[in-house]
Write a protein that holds these residues in place. Structure first.
Motif, PDB file in Angstrom:
ATOM      1  N   PHE A 325       0.780  42.048   8.944  1.00 34.41           N
ATOM      2  CA  PHE A 325       1.260  41.562  10.239  1.00 34.41           C
ATOM      3  C   PHE A 325       1.545  40.064  10.158  1.00 34.41           C
ATOM      4  N   LEU A 326       2.750  39.669  10.582  1.00 38.53           N
ATOM      5  CA  LEU A 326       3.126  38.265  10.590  1.00 38.53           C
ATOM      6  C   LEU A 326       3.557  37.841  11.992  1.00 38.53           C
ATOM      7  N   PRO A 327       3.127  36.679  12.430  1.00 36.79           N
ATOM      8  CA  PRO A 327       3.656  36.135  13.687  1.00 36.79           C
ATOM      9  C   PRO A 327       5.079  35.626  13.449  1.00 36.79           C
ATOM     10  N   VAL A 328       6.004  35.975  14.344  1.00 43.69           N
ATOM     11  CA  VAL A 328       7.389  35.514  14.213  1.00 43.69           C
ATOM     12  C   VAL A 328       7.813  34.853  15.513  1.00 43.69           C
ATOM     13  N   ASP A 329       8.928  34.154  15.483  1.00 44.20           N
ATOM     14  CA  ASP A 329       9.391  33.448  16.673  1.00 44.20           C
ATOM     15  C   ASP A 329      10.044  34.374  17.677  1.00 44.20           C
ATOM     16  N   ARG A 330      10.707  35.411  17.183  1.00 46.36           N
ATOM     17  CA  ARG A 330      11.323  36.369  18.095  1.00 46.36           C
ATOM     18  C   ARG A 330      11.513  37.694  17.383  1.00 46.36           C
ATOM     19  N   SER A 331      11.245  38.786  18.088  1.00 44.03           N
ATOM     20  CA  SER A 331      11.440  40.127  17.537  1.00 44.03           C
ATOM     21  C   SER A 331      12.181  40.964  18.565  1.00 44.03           C
ATOM     22  N   VAL A 332      13.295  41.571  18.139  1.00 39.62           N
ATOM     23  CA  VAL A 332      14.150  42.315  19.053  1.00 39.62           C
ATOM     24  C   VAL A 332      14.438  43.691  18.465  1.00 39.62           C
ATOM     25  N   ALA A 333      14.235  44.743  19.263  1.00 46.11           N
ATOM     26  CA  ALA A 333      14.627  46.087  18.860  1.00 46.11           C
ATOM     27  C   ALA A 333      16.108  46.254  19.198  1.00 46.11           C
ATOM     28  N   ALA A 334      16.945  46.341  18.175  1.00 43.10           N
ATOM     29  CA  ALA A 334      18.382  46.445  18.382  1.00 43.10           C
ATOM     30  C   ALA A 334      19.019  47.152  17.196  1.00 43.10           C
ATOM     31  N   ASP A 335      20.168  47.749  17.429  1.00 36.93           N
ATOM     32  CA  ASP A 335      20.896  48.455  16.390  1.00 36.93           C
ATOM     33  C   ASP A 335      21.546  47.450  15.434  1.00 36.93           C
ATOM     34  N   PRO A 336      21.339  47.600  14.117  1.00 36.50           N
ATOM     35  CA  PRO A 336      21.872  46.613  13.170  1.00 36.50           C
ATOM     36  C   PRO A 336      23.395  46.481  13.210  1.00 36.50           C
ATOM     37  N   PHE A 337      24.113  47.597  13.205  1.00 34.73           N
ATOM     38  CA  PHE A 337      25.574  47.531  13.133  1.00 34.73           C
ATOM     39  C   PHE A 337      26.168  46.841  14.357  1.00 34.73           C
ATOM     40  N   THR A 338      25.744  47.262  15.545  1.00 36.90           N
ATOM     41  CA  THR A 338      26.306  46.656  16.752  1.00 36.90           C
ATOM     42  C   THR A 338      25.812  45.218  16.935  1.00 36.90           C
ATOM     43  N   THR A 339      24.639  44.910  16.390  1.00 39.96           N
ATOM     44  CA  THR A 339      24.148  43.536  16.434  1.00 39.96           C
ATOM     45  C   THR A 339      25.014  42.623  15.559  1.00 39.96           C
ATOM     46  N   ILE A 340      25.340  43.084  14.356  1.00 45.23           N
ATOM     47  CA  ILE A 340      26.216  42.302  13.488  1.00 45.23           C
ATOM     48  C   ILE A 340      27.576  42.102  14.161  1.00 45.23           C
ATOM     49  N   THR A 341      28.069  43.147  14.811  1.00 50.56           N
ATOM     50  CA  THR A 341      29.341  43.050  15.529  1.00 50.56           C
ATOM     51  C   THR A 341      29.265  42.002  16.634  1.00 50.56           C
ATOM     52  N   ALA A 342      28.151  42.019  17.387  1.00 52.86           N
ATOM     53  CA  ALA A 342      27.982  41.058  18.481  1.00 52.86           C
ATOM     54  C   ALA A 342      27.919  39.623  17.949  1.00 52.86           C
ATOM     55  N   LEU A 343      27.230  39.425  16.827  1.00 52.20           N
ATOM     56  CA  LEU A 343      27.162  38.090  16.235  1.00 52.20           C
ATOM     57  C   LEU A 343      28.531  37.645  15.729  1.00 52.20           C
ATOM     58  N   SER A 344      29.279  38.582  15.157  1.00 44.18           N
ATOM     59  CA  SER A 344      30.607  38.259  14.645  1.00 44.18           C
ATOM     60  C   SER A 344      31.530  37.784  15.759  1.00 44.18           C
ATOM     61  N   GLU A 345      31.398  38.410  16.918  1.00 40.59           N
ATOM     62  CA  GLU A 345      32.217  37.986  18.063  1.00 40.59           C
ATOM     63  C   GLU A 345      31.865  36.561  18.473  1.00 40.59           C
ATOM     64  N   GLN A 346      30.598  36.207  18.373  1.00 43.35           N
ATOM     65  CA  GLN A 346      30.174  34.864  18.744  1.00 43.35           C
ATOM     66  C   GLN A 346      30.681  33.810  17.760  1.00 43.35           C
ATOM     67  N   VAL A 347      30.629  34.124  16.460  1.00 43.37           N
ATOM     68  CA  VAL A 347      31.011  33.112  15.470  1.00 43.37           C
ATOM     69  C   VAL A 347      32.523  32.952  15.358  1.00 43.37           C
ATOM     70  N   ALA A 348      33.265  33.793  16.060  1.00 44.88           N
ATOM     71  CA  ALA A 348      34.719  33.628  16.097  1.00 44.88           C
ATOM     72  C   ALA A 348      35.143  32.556  17.088  1.00 44.88           C
ATOM     73  N   GLN A 349      34.188  32.003  17.819  1.00 47.89           N
ATOM     74  CA  GLN A 349      34.526  31.009  18.840  1.00 47.89           C
ATOM     75  C   GLN A 349      34.794  29.637  18.215  1.00 47.89           C
ATOM     76  N   GLU A 350      35.378  28.777  19.041  1.00 43.29           N
ATOM     77  CA  GLU A 350      35.865  27.480  18.581  1.00 43.29           C
ATOM     78  C   GLU A 350      34.779  26.586  17.992  1.00 43.29           C
ATOM     79  N   SER A 351      33.579  26.677  18.523  1.00 45.45           N
ATOM     80  CA  SER A 351      32.510  25.783  18.070  1.00 45.45           C
ATOM     81  C   SER A 351      32.118  26.025  16.622  1.00 45.45           C
TER      82      SER A 351
END
Length: 582
Positions: A325-351
């Motif tokens: 058991f390790l303490p972590v800063d954040r743990s989220v139950a989420a689907d890997p494929f759709t999570t990667i897709t969601a992150l990809s949409e974010q990194v397509a932004q201008e910033s």
């Protein structure tokens, strides 16, 4: 014409698109067996793949799923059959493989039991044998309850985190005429519950963290169970300049990619300030491979750790495969494929296109790529030098095998041992999703032969060359898998890496002797087969599997493997090659 409850079970299997069932025959599921072979069910019954041992039957389904992402059903005989199957079920549990295991039992009504055999092969709560390392189990006692359990089990095994399930089928119920009120539910009733993606706000926050980090690391383990994740993961890593550490339980990220630092990141990544762990089972080992952890298990350098996936949704009260058991800063139950897709949409932004970010990313990518290239060149050099050894070395054999198969559309069904697997990851270009299927999950010997049979079954009509890099010790647990391989003419290339010992046990024996100042030379006592070496060529031929003469020099490896491939292409049947090595 009378329809029996076992006929309804076969119709359920057909409805759920199960093409194969694997088993060693047993009287406790003779009702279902009869329904499978009944000529009236020729159009709907799954094909039977007979095995000589239940451990093999389960491993076949294990390997078949890893190779195809499709299910087989496995039947186990009451008591003794399930007991034989337990190790393979445990392997599948640790490997997070959804197996549909159905077991005969009973009759539970003692008045219906035949003398002797039905009594010793009937259990109260038969599922208790495996209940601590299956996701769900049941022992229903009526036709309606059994049908409901089949749907529930099928649904739950595919709901993340995936794992085996077990349902007992009462002997007497199978053979009863089908009750008027028992019918199949809609196929959709067995569809799994799905995980959501990372929500938009969380995705935006994490993407910003990845953008602003000086040395972000993506730690992956089981994400590649869904082959769709591989290319989006590559795109995300390249867009952000992420170092990727692949724990290797699946093919998550190409071993040849310049951002892959899986086996070389120790020094380079020790200053990582953000780690995103995607579907990682053993977080402590993953982080510890490149970060120093303090006594509480947190990165000593203060790095932020974010965990995404479903690993926390499946734990056993009996097996400690959930790891430290390790303490972590954040743990989220989420689907890997759709999570990667969601992150990809974010990194397509201008910033993510500012000159400052792009310069930092490109400099980091250059540094990571240089370390990756240096490591791979070093490994290739080590393997080349090993070819000069008087006895064949693992690294040299792995390199020569790849030289022989590199122009083929190969699939590595099994890599035999941690040692062989490590050299495969260093020397082979593991790039295509599902071209590398990983190790056994639970560390239980006997997995390789059956799992490779299952993978070969999945690929027998695809034109791909299935390869089993088979450790000799593992092979000796379940050698009768060769019977199934030969009986069904499955085109599998079995390469027995024969060092005539249990290497891991020999290494442990040597370590403890050295630590105690004792004779390390005695470490092969009761850990090797020197006193009675096994002839794997003769063994294969005894099971009607074609085998070439044993390879005893490095110069013979590639030509012999090429000859085996030519035979498989010509006949569409299995071939075994034995390599005698150190």
């Amino acid at each position: 014409m009378t329809e029996y409850f076992s006929d309804a079970i076969v119709r359920f299997l057909h409805q759920q698109e199960i093409d194969y069932v694997s088993f060693n025959p047993g009287a406790s599921f003779r009702g279902v067996h009869d329904s499978l072979v009944h000529e009236g069910h020729a159009e709907i019954a799954p094909e039977i793949v007979m095995a000589c041992h239940e451990e093999i039957a389960v491993a076949i389904a294990h390997g078949y799923y890893k190779a195809s992402s499709r299910h087989m059903a496995v039947f186990t005989h009451a008591n003794v059959g399930l007991l034989h199957a337990t190790m393979a079920i445990f392997n599948a549990w640790c490997d997070r493989i959804p197996l549909f295991v159905l077991g005969g039992n009973g009759p539970l009504d003692a008045d219906q039991r035949r003398p002797w055999i039905d009594w010793i092969h009937t259990s109260q709560h038969i599922e208790s044998v495996v209940k601590d390392y299956v996701k769900w189990c049941d022992q229903p006692t009526s036709q309606r309850a059994t049908m409901e359990s089949l749907y529930r089990a099928f649904k739950l095994m595919d709901t993340p985190m995936r794992a085996p399930v077990f349902v007992a089928m009462d002997f007497e119920l199978q053979e009863q005429p089908l009750a008027a009120d028992v019918r199949l539910l809609p196929r959709s009733a067995a569809r799994p519950t799905t995980l959501p993606p990372l929500d938009q706000a969380a995705a935006a926050e994490l993407a910003a963290q990845l953008r602003d980090a000086q040395l972000p690391v993506l730690l992956v383990d089981f994400a590649g169970q869904d082959a769709r994740t591989v290319q989006p993961l590559i795109d995300l890593a390249e867009r952000l300049g992420l170092a990727v550490v692949d724990r290797g339980n699946r093919l998550n990220f190409p071993t040849t990619h310049e951002l892959n630092l899986s086996l070389v990141g120790g020094e380079l990544l020790r200053d990582a300030d953000l780690v995103v762990a995607l579907e990682v089972q053993d977080l402590a080992s993953g982080l510890g491979s490149f970060l120093e952890l303090d006594e509480d298990g947190r990165p000593a350098n203060g790095a932020t750790v974010v965990v995404i996936g479903s690993t926390d949704l499946l734990t056993s009260k009996w097996a400690a495969d959930y790891q430290r058991f390790l303490p972590v800063d954040r743990s989220v139950a989420a689907d890997p494929f759709t999570t990667i897709t969601a992150l990809s949409e974010q990194v397509a932004q201008e910033s993510f296109s500012t000159a400052e970010f792009l310069a930092r990313r490109d400099a980091r990518t250059k540094r990571l790529a240089a370390a990756h290239a240096t490591a791979r060149a070093g490994w290739a050099c080590d393997a080349e030098q090993a070819k000069a050894a008087p006895v064949i070395q693992v690294s040299a054999a792995v390199a020569e095998i790849h030289r022989a198969v590199r122009d083929e559309p190969w699939v590595l069904a099994n890599t035999g041992s941690v040692t062989i697997d490590g050299w495969v990851k260093r020397l082979w270009p593991l790039e295509r999703p599902l071209s590398y299927l990983g190790l056994n999950g639970g560390g239980g010997l006997g997995y390789g032969p059956g799992a490779s049979v299952g993978a070969a079954l999945a690929h027998r009509d695809t034109g791909r060359l299935c390869i089993d890099l088979q450790a000799d010790g593992d092979f000796l647990y379940t050698p009768s898998a060769l019977w199934t391989l030969g009986a069904y003419d499955l085109p599998l290339l079995v390469i027995v890496m024969n060092n005539r010992l249990y290497l891991n046990s020999t290494q442990h024996a040597a370590r403890i002797a050295d630590a105690r100042g004792r004779d390390v030379g005695r470490s092969r006592i009761a850990t090797g087969f020197d006193a009675n070496p096994v002839d794997f060529v003769a063994m294969a031929r005894a099971y009607n599997v074609h085998a070439l003469p044993r390879v005893e020099s490095i110069e013979q490896v590639a030509p012999t493997v090429r000859a085996a491939i030519a035979r498989i292409k010509e006949c569409g049947k299995p071939v075994l090659v034995e390599i005698l090595m150190e």
